[in-house]
Design an enzyme around this catalytic site. Structure first.
Site, short mmCIF file in Angstrom:
data_model
loop_
_atom_site.label_atom_id
_atom_site.label_comp_id
_atom_site.label_asym_id
_atom_site.label_seq_id
_atom_site.Cartn_x
_atom_site.Cartn_y
_atom_site.Cartn_z
N LYS A 74 -24.22 9.34 18.54
CA LYS A 74 -24.28 8.44 19.97
C LYS A 74 -22.85 8.58 20.24
CE LYS A 74 -22.84 4.95 21.39
NZ LYS A 74 -21.82 4.72 22.33
N GLU A 120 -14.10 4.53 10.10
CA GLU A 120 -12.54 5.04 10.57
C GLU A 120 -12.17 4.17 11.48
OE1 GLU A 120 -9.65 6.00 12.15
OE2 GLU A 120 -10.64 8.00 12.53
N CYS A 143 -5.65 7.19 16.66
CA CYS A 143 -5.60 6.06 15.40
C CYS A 143 -4.51 6.25 14.61
CB CYS A 143 -7.06 6.07 14.78
SG CYS A 143 -8.57 5.67 15.54
N GLU A 167 -2.78 -2.49 17.76
CA GLU A 167 -2.90 -1.13 18.40
C GLU A 167 -2.99 -1.11 19.88
OE1 GLU A 167 -5.27 2.53 16.56
OE2 GLU A 167 -6.64 0.54 17.04
#
Length: 491
Positions: free
Chosen positions: A182, A258, A293, A392
């Protein structure tokens, strides 16, 4: 000079070896974030399409058309796929550049070569991984073997579309599994083309399926499906928590996450080459527009070298050209979408409001383009309690935090909910080893910003990861089951 190319868009789901529209007939728009204009419309898959894909994947797995082929046979097909990706690299690079806003040079020189390398590396490993024999007595033979786990679900992020597809598809297919991907709804095009190339390479129908769609429909359906054996997700920590819940409420499928990061770059007082440090700091902070990330967003620097280092960073920021992603000279493209642009600019204003000082950048770039561009930005005078130091941002924003002793610097680095990546810069081997052992992160680089390579596992500590790793042989193993076969032997 802007590259001229008109790639073909594959816009339907790829299920059981063929493109097909969503069962509902619904579609959603995908846009070019450099202009804000729609590129095309993609099939909006939902639970019905996920069910079709899982059914096809399970049928293919159980009849053995891929799962029972020898490792050498699978290797041949996947090497052929790597060759096809290499031949189609320019179109795949352009698809990611257009849809994700990634600089075309990055796509050509990094993402596509790494994608090709990933498929070749796992393919070559296929017939070189041995199972084992237990050290039993003479009355038994104990064999410990790997078997493919079955049906693999993979949910991708939008920041490295083709490369993240490879990180999950290559080890899963090499192990003999069937796969449903996906892709992120913002970046579906290159993954759909990859599925077409896989079929051309000889991956059997039903083994490689791609269902585009929204997270709350297609993504949730894949996470909850009772016939998916493992799901690998790369994306935000918030969504990662949802997949753990989906697994607990369905069939307890394995979950590999992750997730986010807030990576520290710790510069010790004895870092000898501040030019090298500055080069790596801006690379860590600005590469892929900071939409990474492992973005080195926290510059934790000894007070004695802070001013010298900041001078170098400010000078190098001028080299990070913001512009049209299709221009090979561009180093920073747009944010992925308007809401994300607003989020990043909101963090910059938050930093100012909390008392941090902008020393370069700090605003929107190229507003007349219609795109979502942000200036590469550096803050000084940041305290680790500020939002820009803790949350973040996922944009080209570096926060400078001073420290006075090694212990203090490492403590600040570890004072975060995340633990994906960290870097330390020092000229002393003992300091480097102490820091690498102390920093709580899945990857620690010394005197460089690096995530390792395909041979090294990639994943995080704390809220940055859960359940497994991408890359390395560790990724291969997580898509297999270990089975013991115990054979009694008459004396």
């Amino acid at each position: 000079m802007v590259t001229e190319i008109a790639p073909t868009y594959r816009t339907d789901a790829f299920i059981d070896g063929a493109f097909r529209p969503a069962s509902s007939g619904e579609r959603f728009a995908t846009e070019n974030p450099a202009t804000g204009q729609t590129l095309t419309e993609i099939a909006a898959g939902d639970g019905a399409d996920i069910d079709l894909a899982v059914t096809a994947a399970r049928r293919a797995f159980e009849d053995g058309r891929w799962s029972r082929r020898s490792p050498a046979e699978r290797k041949t097909v996947l090497l052929r796929l790597a060759d096809l990706i290499e031949a189609d690299a320019e179109e795949l690079a352009m698809l990611d550049s257009l849809e994700a806003g990634k600089p075309i040079t990055d796509c050509r020189d990094t993402d596509l070569p790494e994608t090709i390398k990933t498929f070749r590396w796992y393919a070559e490993a296929a017939d070189k991984l041995y199972d084992s024999i237990a050290p039993t007595g003479r009355d038994a033979l104990g064999m410990i073997i790997r078997e493919p786990i079955g049906v693999v679900g993979a949910v991708l992020p939008w920041n490295f579309p083709i490369m993240m597809a490879a990180w999950k598809a290559a080890p899963a297919l090499t192990a003999g599994n069937s796969l449903i991907i996906k892709p992120a709804e913002l970046t579906s095009l290159s993954t759909l083309r990859l599925a077409e190339l896989a079929a051309e390479a000889g991956v059997p129908d039903g083994v490689f399926n791609v269902v585009p769609g929204l997270g709350e429909t297609a993504g949730q359906a894949l996470g909850r499906h009772p016939d998916v054996n493992i799901l690998s997700f790369t994306g935000s920590t918030e969504v990662g928590r949802l997949f753990l819940r989906y697994a607990s409420e369905s069939n307890l499928k394995r979950i590999v996450l992750e997730c986010g990061g807030k990576s520290p770059q710790v510069v010790m007082a004895d870092a000898a080459d501040l030019d090298l440090v500055a080069d790596n700091v801006v690379l860590a902070g600005y590469a892929n527009m900071g939409e990474n990330c492992t973005c080195g967003s926290r510059l934790i620097v000894h007070r004695s070298v802070r001013d010298e280092l900041l001078e170098r960073i400010i000078a190098r920021t001028a080299d990070w050209t913001v512009g049209d992603p299709q221009d090979p000279a561009t180093r920073i493209g747009p944010m992925i979408e308007r809401p994300h642009l607003d989020k990043v600019l909101g963090y910059i204003e938050s930093g100012r409001a909390d008392g941090a000082r902008v020393v370069v950048g700090g605003g929107r770039a190229m507003p007349d383009s219609g795109g979502y561009f942000v200036e590469p930005t550096v803050f000084d005078g940041v305290d680790n309690s500020m939002r820009i130091a803790r949350e973040e941002i996922f944009g080209p924003v570096i926060s400078t935090i001073p420290f006075d002793s090694e212990d203090e610097g490492l403590a600040i680095a570890n004072e975060t909910n995340y633990g994906l990546h960290a870097a330390v810069y020092t000229n002393d081997l003992d300091t480097a080893i102490r820091a690498a052992r102390t920093l709580r992160a899945g990857t620690v680089s010394v005197n460089a910003y690096s995530e390792g390579d395909i041979t090294t596992p990639f994943g995080g500590f704390k809220e940055s990861g859960f359940g497994g790793r991408d890359k390395g042989l560790e990724a291969f193993d997580q898509y297999t089951e270990k089975k013991t076969i115990w054979i009694a032997v008459k004396a």
